[in-house]
Design a protein around this motif. Sequence first.
Motif, short mmCIF file in Angstrom:
data_model
loop_
_atom_site.label_atom_id
_atom_site.label_comp_id
_atom_site.label_asym_id
_atom_site.label_seq_id
_atom_site.Cartn_x
_atom_site.Cartn_y
_atom_site.Cartn_z
N ASN A 39 43.86 33.32 13.38
CA ASN A 39 45.21 34.01 13.66
C ASN A 39 46.41 32.96 13.67
OD1 ASN A 39 47.20 34.67 15.85
ND2 ASN A 39 46.62 36.74 15.00
N ILE A 53 52.16 38.79 21.26
CA ILE A 53 50.96 39.88 20.77
C ILE A 53 49.73 38.78 20.72
CG2 ILE A 53 49.98 41.00 18.52
CD1 ILE A 53 53.00 41.84 17.91
N GLY A 54 49.59 37.76 20.22
CA GLY A 54 48.66 36.84 20.15
C GLY A 54 47.82 36.62 21.69
N GLU A 57 46.03 39.41 22.51
CA GLU A 57 44.79 39.62 21.71
C GLU A 57 43.78 38.62 22.60
OE1 GLU A 57 46.72 41.27 17.52
OE2 GLU A 57 46.44 39.12 18.10
N TYR A 309 46.36 38.27 30.55
CA TYR A 309 47.73 38.22 29.79
C TYR A 309 48.71 37.42 30.62
CZ TYR A 309 51.73 39.97 27.13
OH TYR A 309 52.77 40.02 26.34
N GLY A 323 48.84 44.15 20.97
CA GLY A 323 47.71 43.22 20.98
C GLY A 323 46.15 43.70 21.26
#
Length: 407
Positions: A39, A53-54, A57, A309, A323
């Motif tokens: 990614n 977002i990464g 994920e 997160y 994500g």
Amino acid sequence: MGILIRTLLAGAVALVSLGAITQQLRDQGVSDTEIRIGNVMPYSGTLEIFGQIGKAEAAYFDIVNERGGIGGRKIRFMSYDDLSDPSNAMDLTRILVETDNVLLMFGSFGTPGNLAVRKYLNERQVPQLFVASGDQQLSDPSVYPWTMGWQPSYREEGRIYANYIQAFYPGKKIVALWQNDQFGRDLFKGLEQGLGDVAHNIRVDIAYDVDDQHLDGHVSVLKRSGAEIFVFAGVPENAAKVIRAAAEHGWRPVFIVNQMAASIETVLKPAGTENATGVITAAFLKDASDPAWKDELGSGAWRSFIEKYAKAGGKDDAAAVYGYAAAETLVQVLTQCGNDLSRENVMKQAAALRDYQASALLPGIKINTGQSDFRPVKQLRLFQFDGRSWQSIGDVLDTAFVDPGKK
């Protein structure tokens, strides 16, 4: 004796071949214990908000791994920072494919970077799955069968806003402020296409750079046009500034903002909820800061995800939901693969999603793909902010009307 020797030799060759196949699978990013996923994200620079977002994920994959992974294999998510510069995408992608030996590329952010690496990944037959871009060029299996988008197209979103304007505000003057990149251009083009013969109602449009320091001046120019409709396409931080600036200028147009810049927590509250009341957007994901989803997003699974997160530095609720949903979709594909985690089967399963509804998608919005359909999420819903929560306008939209001559 000759038959026995030939039989033994054949067996040896078979074992060597099986070993080669197994080694090939390992080289493609799969071992008995892990699946390597690549990614590229803007973790720093002007677009670092989307690097969230990464982080989301990564947090989701951590939860999957804690539950035993996929078929006993843990996900190793290898995500690199492109410094908000898409020109770094090729070098980073080469490292992930040729040095880190990832099975696939997943969810890399942005249109320019994904377009830059698309040919390379397709030539090497490496899946480029669920790219974080709404560009229609990234969902054309007839030309690039190893590249698949995920979210609705920017152009379709623009057409939906045009349809809404024509239905509820026919003949009204329109202005637009759009980010001067492929995303902004595409959304604005969709707006023009959707308006068709009445596109002349767009009296003024201004293209601005993402780090433009003169947004207040642009708003002042747009206000002087006397327009009743204001369409904005840009990043969350700028959306908040523009909504606030319009209110400070005493201008209250019908305000339409693009879906990725419509979070209550990161856009509407900073703009001032009194200023943002009435804002309209098209969405496909739940807004984690909307009280409407408080109970659902208060579940144990969501809380566990948010804790991870936050520990990873995550701080954007819209990115968290995006994500979460994208990673959840990839896990569904890998689960469907069973024990065949070849790159070919990954693409086969990605193109075989049937009425799949990731938990963060809005009710009624489902993911469907096929051999000629590489846009998993195609539906949107229109919403209007009432000062506290998003209120839906109509049903799920599968498409938008467009003048055939303007395609």
